[in-house]
Design a protein around this motif. Sequence first.
Motif, mmCIF file in Angstrom:
data_model
loop_
_atom_site.group_PDB
_atom_site.id
_atom_site.type_symbol
_atom_site.label_atom_id
_atom_site.label_comp_id
_atom_site.label_asym_id
_atom_site.label_seq_id
_atom_site.Cartn_x
_atom_site.Cartn_y
_atom_site.Cartn_z
ATOM 1 N N PHE A 6 -62.048 3.541 -3.122
ATOM 2 C CA PHE A 6 -62.377 3.524 -1.821
ATOM 3 C C PHE A 6 -62.550 1.633 -1.555
ATOM 4 C CE2 PHE A 6 -62.545 7.159 0.753
ATOM 5 C CZ PHE A 6 -62.551 8.208 -0.137
ATOM 6 N N THR A 52 -50.224 5.715 -3.050
ATOM 7 C CA THR A 52 -50.672 6.434 -1.708
ATOM 8 C C THR A 52 -52.019 5.591 -1.267
ATOM 9 O OG1 THR A 52 -49.732 8.680 -2.513
ATOM 10 C CG2 THR A 52 -51.198 8.577 -0.598
ATOM 11 N N PHE A 84 -55.097 5.985 2.044
ATOM 12 C CA PHE A 84 -55.507 6.744 3.048
ATOM 13 C C PHE A 84 -56.234 5.965 3.773
ATOM 14 C CE2 PHE A 84 -54.505 10.799 0.698
ATOM 15 C CZ PHE A 84 -54.308 10.124 -0.444
ATOM 16 N N SER A 95 -54.815 5.808 -4.118
ATOM 17 C CA SER A 95 -54.537 6.452 -5.309
ATOM 18 C C SER A 95 -53.131 5.984 -5.897
ATOM 19 C CB SER A 95 -54.373 7.730 -4.669
ATOM 20 O OG SER A 95 -54.155 8.936 -5.722
ATOM 21 N N ALA A 133 -51.366 8.079 -7.620
ATOM 22 C CA ALA A 133 -50.364 9.091 -7.767
ATOM 23 C C ALA A 133 -50.258 9.788 -6.511
ATOM 24 C CB ALA A 133 -50.596 10.021 -8.864
ATOM 25 N N SER A 134 -49.287 10.763 -6.391
ATOM 26 C CA SER A 134 -49.277 11.374 -4.858
ATOM 27 C C SER A 134 -49.144 13.016 -5.677
ATOM 28 C CB SER A 134 -48.159 10.978 -4.208
ATOM 29 O OG SER A 134 -46.850 10.988 -4.793
ATOM 30 N N GLY A 135 -49.401 14.058 -4.740
ATOM 31 C CA GLY A 135 -48.871 15.225 -5.176
ATOM 32 C C GLY A 135 -50.024 16.130 -5.840
ATOM 33 N N THR A 136 -50.945 15.434 -6.724
ATOM 34 C CA THR A 136 -52.136 15.921 -7.317
ATOM 35 C C THR A 136 -53.318 15.560 -6.667
ATOM 36 O OG1 THR A 136 -51.818 14.247 -8.706
ATOM 37 C CG2 THR A 136 -50.745 15.918 -9.505
ATOM 38 N N TYR A 137 -54.458 16.056 -7.175
ATOM 39 C CA TYR A 137 -55.819 15.810 -6.678
ATOM 40 C C TYR A 137 -56.367 14.671 -7.499
ATOM 41 C CZ TYR A 137 -55.928 20.027 -9.727
ATOM 42 O OH TYR A 137 -55.886 20.721 -10.847
ATOM 43 N N ASN A 138 -55.560 13.418 -7.483
ATOM 44 C CA ASN A 138 -56.170 12.493 -8.318
ATOM 45 C C ASN A 138 -57.297 11.693 -7.476
ATOM 46 O OD1 ASN A 138 -54.477 11.685 -10.643
ATOM 47 N ND2 ASN A 138 -52.829 12.104 -9.055
ATOM 48 N N GLU A 139 -58.138 10.993 -8.402
ATOM 49 C CA GLU A 139 -59.108 10.102 -7.760
ATOM 50 C C GLU A 139 -58.713 9.175 -6.676
ATOM 51 O OE1 GLU A 139 -61.372 8.467 -11.000
ATOM 52 O OE2 GLU A 139 -62.565 7.305 -9.588
ATOM 53 N N GLN A 140 -59.508 9.028 -5.627
ATOM 54 C CA GLN A 140 -58.898 7.884 -4.551
ATOM 55 C C GLN A 140 -60.294 6.970 -4.887
ATOM 56 O OE1 GLN A 140 -58.714 9.513 -0.625
ATOM 57 N NE2 GLN A 140 -57.631 11.174 -1.374
ATOM 58 N N VAL A 157 -60.638 -1.839 -4.659
ATOM 59 C CA VAL A 157 -60.162 -1.853 -3.389
ATOM 60 C C VAL A 157 -60.780 -2.808 -2.664
ATOM 61 C CG1 VAL A 157 -59.336 -0.651 -1.432
ATOM 62 C CG2 VAL A 157 -58.883 0.324 -4.068
#
Lengths: 117, 111
Positions: free
Chosen positions: A108, A32, A34, A97, A99-106, A4
Amino acid sequence: GAVVSQHPSRVICKSGTSVKIECRSLDFQATTMFWYRQFPKQSLMLMATSNEGSKATYEQGVEKDKFLINHASLTLSTLTVTSAHPEDSSFYICSASTASGTYNEQFFGPGTRLTVL
Amino acid sequence: ILNVEQSPQSLHVQEGDSTNFTCSFPSSNFYALHWYRWETAKSPEALFVMTLNGDEKKKGRISATLNTKEGYSYLYIKGSQPEDSATYLCASFYGNNRLAFGKGNQVVVIP
């Protein structure tokens, strides 16, 4: 993989001007993105979450008219600090990320240091 | 927002020594805990995502454990090297893919 980028890395502006910060996912499509802000010696604080093609969801206490977020494509999100004032001086960092809705790795970006004179 | 605390805030470690530090988080409605390694002027790099009580994860000389019942995680660095100097962030997931971060553990390894 999963890189990123963020641009600019550092910006100094006069009070009252607007500043745009770009966040790009270089080798993947980010469902997604942030935006976080960090004041000295404090933790990263989530400002808003944005999904491609949708309006951003802002955290409590974050002014949506002051911090405009656009997520026009799966690889680009922008944060515009409108009518910046010295109290907006901070470190801004984005993450993306897949995917959304799950605790996926972000993943940075390296962050942007904003100084408002 | 969740209250995530990390201690100590900073520590100096002699090269070759092992060290560890703590992340505490609310144990109720726990989903997942993330550890990141953040070097100055670089992007935070993901180390671990931990979800199950008793989880232990390892990456080279760095390892982490998770206790979801009491709400803490330990990060260990074995045989610290100068390249381990960084800030280690932990973050607890709290729904809608959001993370609440601690202030970080700043590690300086002295050659």
